[in-house]
Design an enzyme around this catalytic site. Structure first.
Site, short mmCIF file in Angstrom:
data_model
loop_
_atom_site.label_atom_id
_atom_site.label_comp_id
_atom_site.label_asym_id
_atom_site.label_seq_id
_atom_site.Cartn_x
_atom_site.Cartn_y
_atom_site.Cartn_z
N SER A 193 0.55 2.12 -3.97
CA SER A 193 1.49 1.96 -2.85
C SER A 193 0.81 2.35 -1.54
O SER A 193 -0.21 1.78 -1.17
CB SER A 193 2.75 2.78 -3.12
N HIS A 209 9.35 -1.20 -2.28
CA HIS A 209 8.78 -2.31 -3.05
C HIS A 209 9.86 -3.21 -3.65
O HIS A 209 9.72 -3.73 -4.76
CB HIS A 209 7.83 -1.78 -4.13
#
Length: 391
Positions: free
Chosen positions: A92, A195
């Site tokens: 991430s 996400h």
């Protein structure tokens, strides 16, 4: 071969940077990164409580700043040190740390960008009550079916039996009340459904910011957490970082690629532990180190010496190499040795079991040499051709 990996949001704990700031020059460096980020990273890394550093706008620059700070102690020449590493990756927001370490962007660009990323994602998260929960264990098929039935997104596929579900607080509450058989559901200390489609407004804004950022091709190949592909072209790396804000993180595919590449050692930079924990099950036989405090530096330096590239290789320039993003069969397109190709012109394709991956020229250049024959089987990260951009 050595990989360095950079953790994502949720790995931070109160005071984790305090021992690092006792090293010479580290306090001043973090103060400078604080200026670039527009937030006091020194205070947040040493004094702020758990609730404060859980705030997305604080957590993200803190994580990137911590990772970049640790590189000052890992290598004698931090700007060149990553060339002793075979591959890099980040989970991430950790992809920004990895991109800066590999020279795609500068540390200042990375911190300014991640500051904007954190603010935009926090703004997007504030529009609805959302969050994330880890789902540990259970049948993968049943976990997938349960999430789909509840309207949740598998935002992180972390491997080792761990999936992170993201969605509204109501959806997550329903998951906790009726988890998949033989699975545990653990709420995560994050402030939104990252996400997922909930982050779409942030992607749009970050896309505009990224268009003004100058990039360089990575000094070493990076493994993308979008699909486990090996990437090194600067604009491609940055574009993937922007898009991953609203797309799932496939850390399972990153680990699969690292295993395929034959990695023998892996170091996770601060705040370390999460990614090493996943690798213990998914990457058997690989030496692992969670770099948590300066006390771990002796072990880290030994691993760099034992698993890292020799200095002659580490100093070699490879910006003109075209590399394979995947394992598969290479099919060379038109360019012949000596021909000139334009930026974006198709050079080759790598055909894998499920897809065809096009490879384009990163800039206008002359084809100096093909390093593989048409129809050859290639591995991820394998050099395919050498280009001379000075045309």
């Amino acid at each position: 071969m050595l990989a360095i990996v950079c953790p994502g949001q949720g790995s931070q704990t109160p005071g984790f940077l305090a021992p690092w700031l006792e090293l010479p020059g580290f306090h001043n460096r973090l103060e400078w990164l604080s200026v670039c980020a527009g937030t006091d990273l020194v205070a947040h890394g040493t004094e702020s409580d758990a609730a404060t550093i859980r705030d997305t706008a604080v957590a993200q620059p803190l994580l990137v700043g911590a990772g970049l700070l640790s590189l000052l102690a890992l290598f004698d020449r931090p700007s060149q040190g990553f060339r002793q590493v075979s591959f890099g990756a980040g989970h991430s927001v950790g992809e920004i740390t990895a991109a800066a370490a590999a020279g795609v962007v500068t540390a200042e660009q990375a911190i300014a960008f991640v500051g904007a990323r954190g603010r935009e994602m926090a703004k997007a998260a504030a529009t609805a009550e959302t969050g994330m929960s880890a789902v540990l264990g259970g049948s993968p098929a049943e976990v997938e079916r349960t999430l789909a039935d509840l309207g949740l997104t598998a935002a992180n596929a972390n491997g080792a039996g761990q999936v992170v579900a993201a969605g509204t607080t109501e959806q997550l509450a329903a998951l906790a009340a009726a988890p998949p058989a033989k699975a545990r559901v653990i709420p995560l200390p994050v402030a939104g459904a990252f996400h997922t489609h909930h982050m779409s407004p942030a992607v749009e804004q970050l896309g505009r910011h990224s268009s003004a950022i100058s990039t360089h091709d990575a000094r070493i190949p990076l493994i993308s957490n979008a699909d486990g592909a090996v990437v090194n072209q600067g604009r491609d790396v940055l574009g993937r970082i922007v898009r991953q804000v609203s797309n799932p993180v496939r850390w399972d595919l990153v680990m699969d690629t690292l295993v395929d590449l034959g990695i023998t050692g892996l170091i996770e930079v601060p705040p370390a532990g999460t990614l090493v924990g996943l690798a213990k099950r998914a990457m058997p036989g690989v030496e692992l180190l969670a770099l948590k405090t300066p006390e771990d530096l002796v072990a880290a330096h030994r691993m760099i010496a034992e698993h890292g590239l020799p200095s002659a290789t580490a100093d070699a320039e490879n910006d003109s190499l075209v590399i394979s993003p995947r394992r598969g069969t290479v099919r060379v397109t038109r360019p012949q040795v000596g021909s000139t190709v334009a930026r974006g012109e198709q050079l080759a394709s790598v055909i894998s079991l499920h897809a065809r991956h096009g490879i384009a020229a990163p800039e206008s250049a002359q084809v100096l040499e093909w390093l593989v024959a048409d129809g050859s089987e290639v591995a991820p990260g394998q050099p395919l051709a050498r280009l001379d951009p000075a045309v």
